[in-house]
Design an enzyme around this catalytic site. Structure first.
Site, PDB file in Angstrom:
ATOM      1  N   GLY A 231       0.831  -1.202   0.000  1.00 24.48           N
ATOM      2  CA  GLY A 231       0.000   0.000   0.000  1.00 24.48           C
ATOM      3  C   GLY A 231       0.859   1.243   0.000  1.00 24.48           C
ATOM      4  O   GLY A 231       2.005   1.234  -0.445  1.00 24.48           O
ATOM      5  N   SER A 232       0.316   2.320   0.524  1.00 25.94           N
ATOM      6  CA  SER A 232       0.976   3.614   0.448  1.00 25.94           C
ATOM      7  C   SER A 232       2.169   3.700   1.392  1.00 25.94           C
ATOM      8  O   SER A 232       2.231   3.017   2.425  1.00 25.94           O
ATOM      9  CB  SER A 232      -0.009   4.732   0.794  1.00 25.94           C
ATOM     10  OG  SER A 232      -0.319   4.717   2.179  1.00 25.94           O
ATOM     11  N   THR A 233       3.107   4.573   1.051  1.00 27.02           N
ATOM     12  CA  THR A 233       4.272   4.797   1.901  1.00 27.02           C
ATOM     13  C   THR A 233       3.846   5.364   3.252  1.00 27.02           C
ATOM     14  O   THR A 233       4.395   4.988   4.301  1.00 27.02           O
ATOM     15  CB  THR A 233       5.261   5.745   1.207  1.00 27.02           C
ATOM     16  OG1 THR A 233       5.730   5.120   0.008  1.00 27.02           O
ATOM     17  CG2 THR A 233       6.452   6.053   2.096  1.00 27.02           C
ATOM     18  N   THR A 235       1.068   4.860   4.964  1.00 25.35           N
ATOM     19  CA  THR A 235       0.552   3.782   5.819  1.00 25.35           C
ATOM     20  C   THR A 235       1.675   2.845   6.229  1.00 25.35           C
ATOM     21  O   THR A 235       1.704   2.359   7.368  1.00 25.35           O
ATOM     22  CB  THR A 235      -0.552   3.013   5.093  1.00 25.35           C
ATOM     23  OG1 THR A 235      -1.597   3.923   4.725  1.00 25.35           O
ATOM     24  CG2 THR A 235      -1.129   1.921   5.984  1.00 25.35           C
ATOM     25  N   GLY A 236       2.613   2.589   5.327  1.00 22.72           N
ATOM     26  CA  GLY A 236       3.762   1.757   5.671  1.00 22.72           C
ATOM     27  C   GLY A 236       4.556   2.329   6.832  1.00 22.72           C
ATOM     28  O   GLY A 236       4.996   1.587   7.730  1.00 22.72           O
ATOM     29  N   GLU A 253       5.757  -3.421   0.759  1.00 22.89           N
ATOM     30  CA  GLU A 253       5.817  -3.025  -0.651  1.00 22.89           C
ATOM     31  C   GLU A 253       4.977  -1.775  -0.772  1.00 22.89           C
ATOM     32  O   GLU A 253       3.748  -1.830  -0.793  1.00 22.89           O
ATOM     33  CB  GLU A 253       5.294  -4.161  -1.539  1.00 22.89           C
ATOM     34  CG  GLU A 253       5.646  -3.997  -3.006  1.00 22.89           C
ATOM     35  CD  GLU A 253       4.535  -3.381  -3.820  1.00 22.89           C
ATOM     36  OE1 GLU A 253       4.494  -2.131  -3.894  1.00 22.89           O
ATOM     37  OE2 GLU A 253       3.713  -4.126  -4.361  1.00 22.89           O
ATOM     38  N   CYS A 287       1.275  -0.245  -8.254  1.00 27.69           N
ATOM     39  CA  CYS A 287       2.428   0.397  -7.604  1.00 27.69           C
ATOM     40  C   CYS A 287       3.636   0.464  -8.522  1.00 27.69           C
ATOM     41  O   CYS A 287       4.348   1.460  -8.557  1.00 27.69           O
ATOM     42  CB  CYS A 287       2.783  -0.363  -6.322  1.00 27.69           C
ATOM     43  SG  CYS A 287       1.539  -0.244  -5.025  1.00 27.69           S
TER      44      CYS A 287
END
Length: 479
Positions: A231-233, A235-236, A253, A287
């Site tokens: 998912g998104s950076t 949220t990561g 990822e 992505c």
């Protein structure tokens, strides 16, 4: 559950596939078709308490699952792949209606096939103990043991296939799994897990369909030994923070803003279709899609024209209409991001080669295939990840400058080099800061080829032997 399939022949298959997703009396919410606004079905609304119960059940089931051994677990994964194949058409139609992607092309049927294919690859990939040292006195072997309970948090763009990317190697290595699907595409993953669970022993694979609070609780849960997230950076980064107190293993990822560099020796017509699918697969919602294209001045106009010809011929529309290969954006938030970036590019004086004018009166989140030429490298459409069907094409004259521009973002998931000289392309590839660099292709993944990001696109590898190792604890047996 209410399922409006709009496909009478599949109504019975959908009903059978989804009959047990929502228990009677449980809280539910509507899930809408992004192409039409119609109700697809109703997803359960699970809570943190539901998550706690799922984790406890997974923990209880894990020792017996691990004790089955690699051979038996692999047999069951192969049977799960067979079950996916047996339900492939119903799964693909549900996916198309919930996510928006068409049935044909590299879309819904392709994704379901990828889910079973990656399941088979995880089952078939050998991972033996390795003798790392033996001098006659000291004998050291490297083994890979189960972690325990793995949390799998998936995205909405490739919900079924990426879920399998996460759960297949985890299960193969003797872990049990708790899946948290995206709030945008819960039905597709609930149905997939239901199909897989017709084969697996009870308690091995769980799914909890809830909101952000459930995902946050999963990433900080003391009984979860590893989290896999796509998912998104942003949220990561939140997952990294919430996992710190329990020192969880992570595979992340995250976002990408992939660059492609076209060298002056190309045949524009020959590469046009590859460029198109590199950028616009899944309507750009990938992505590792091509999101910035740098083209040498010598071939710039020809490449733009050839790409426009291919892109203009690709039909976009409701996914379950068989002729379409491009669909809507999955949600209004993503539509608004693409719309904002393209409108900004138009206001800056960039040239709209194709698209750029959505029909705001039609139902669904459709944004037309859009090519933007003669745009500055520092424009937001270039600098930000658009995650949709709008490709900026930047002219360059000096290769060193093109490489510098390609590397000038804080993410590095994938990139590509396009040239008739493979050696020259490989030399350029060696200078690009990304986890994968493709030559004369973009975004092509294989279940035996490791995949992961550089910089803020995350860390950890998936697929193949390296992917299996990432779902285990390395243990050295010395003596």
């Amino acid at each position: 559950m209410t399922i409006d399939t709009q496909t009478p022949v599949l109504e019975e298959a959908h009903a059978a596939l989804l009959a047990e997703i929502t228990p009677d009396g449980g809280e539910r919410r509507e899930v809408l078709d992004p192409a039409t606004g119609a109700v697809v079905g109703h997803a359960p609304v699970h809570t943190v308490d539901d998550l706690d119960r799922a984790v406890a059940a997974a923990k209880a089931a894990q020792p017996a699952w691990a004790a089955l051994g690699h051979e038996r677990r692999s047999e069951l994964l192969l049977q799960a792949a067979d079950a996916i194949d047996a339900n492939a058409e119903a799964l693909a139609h549900l996916l198309s209606r919930e996510q928006g992607k068409p049935l044909n092309g590299p879309n819904a049927r392709f994704e379901v096939g990828g889910a079973s294919g990656w399941m088979r690859a995880a089952a078939a990939t050998p991972l033996e103990a390795e003798v790392v040292f033996d001098d006659g006195e000291t004998h050291a072997e490297l083994h890979y043991r189960p972690i325990g309970v793995v949390g799998a948090i998936g995205p909405w763009n490739w919900p079924q296939m990426i879920t399998v990317w996460q759960i297949a190697p985890a299960l193969r290595m003797g872990n049990t799994v708790v899946v948290k699907p995206s709030e945008y595409t819960p039905l597709s993953v609930l149905a997939l897990v239901q199909v897989i669970n017709t084969v697996l022993p009870e308690g091995v694979l769980h799914i909890v369909s809830g909101g952000r609070e459930v995902g946050a609780a999963l990433s900080s849960h003391p009984e979860v030994g590893k989290v896999m997230f796509t998912g998104s950076t942003a949220t990561g980064k939140a997952i990294i923070r919430s996992s710190a107190d329990t020192v969880k293993r992570l595979t992340l990822e995250l976002g990408g803003n992939d660059a492609g560099i076209v060298l002056p020796d190309v045949d524009p017509t020959a590469i046009a279709e590859g460029l198109f699918w590199g950028a616009f697969i899944n309507t750009g919602q990938t992505c590792a899609a091509l999101k910035r294209l740098y083209v040498h001045d010598d071939v710039y106009d020809e490449v733009v024209a050839a790409l426009a010809e291919v892109a203009g011929a690709m039909p976009m529309g409701v996914g379950i209409d068989e002729q379409n290969v491009l669909g809507p954006l999955q949600n209004k938030q993503q539509f608004d991001i693409v719309d904002r970036l393209v409108e900004s590019a138009k206001a800056s004086g960039a040239r709209v080669v194709l698209g750029g004018e959505p029909d705001r009166e039609q139902p669904g989140y459709f944004y037309p295939t859009t090519l933007i030429a003669d745009i500055d490298n520092d424009h937001p459409l270039v600098a930000e990840e658009q995650f949709g069907p709008a490709l900026p094409i930047i002219r360059y004259r000096d290769l060193d400058e093109a490489i510098e521009m390609a590397n000038g973002v804080d993410v590095g998931l994938g990139a590509s080099v396009w040239s008739s000289d493979r050696d020259a392309a490989r030399e350029v590839a060696s200078r690009i800061q990304s986890g994968t660099v493709w030559i004369n292709a973009h975004g092509v993944v294989h279940p035996m080829v490791p995949f992961g990001g550089a910089k803020q696109s995350g860390y950890g590898l998936e697929f193949g032997v390296e992917g299996l190792k990432a779902l285990a604890v390395p243990q050295v047996v010395n003596g």
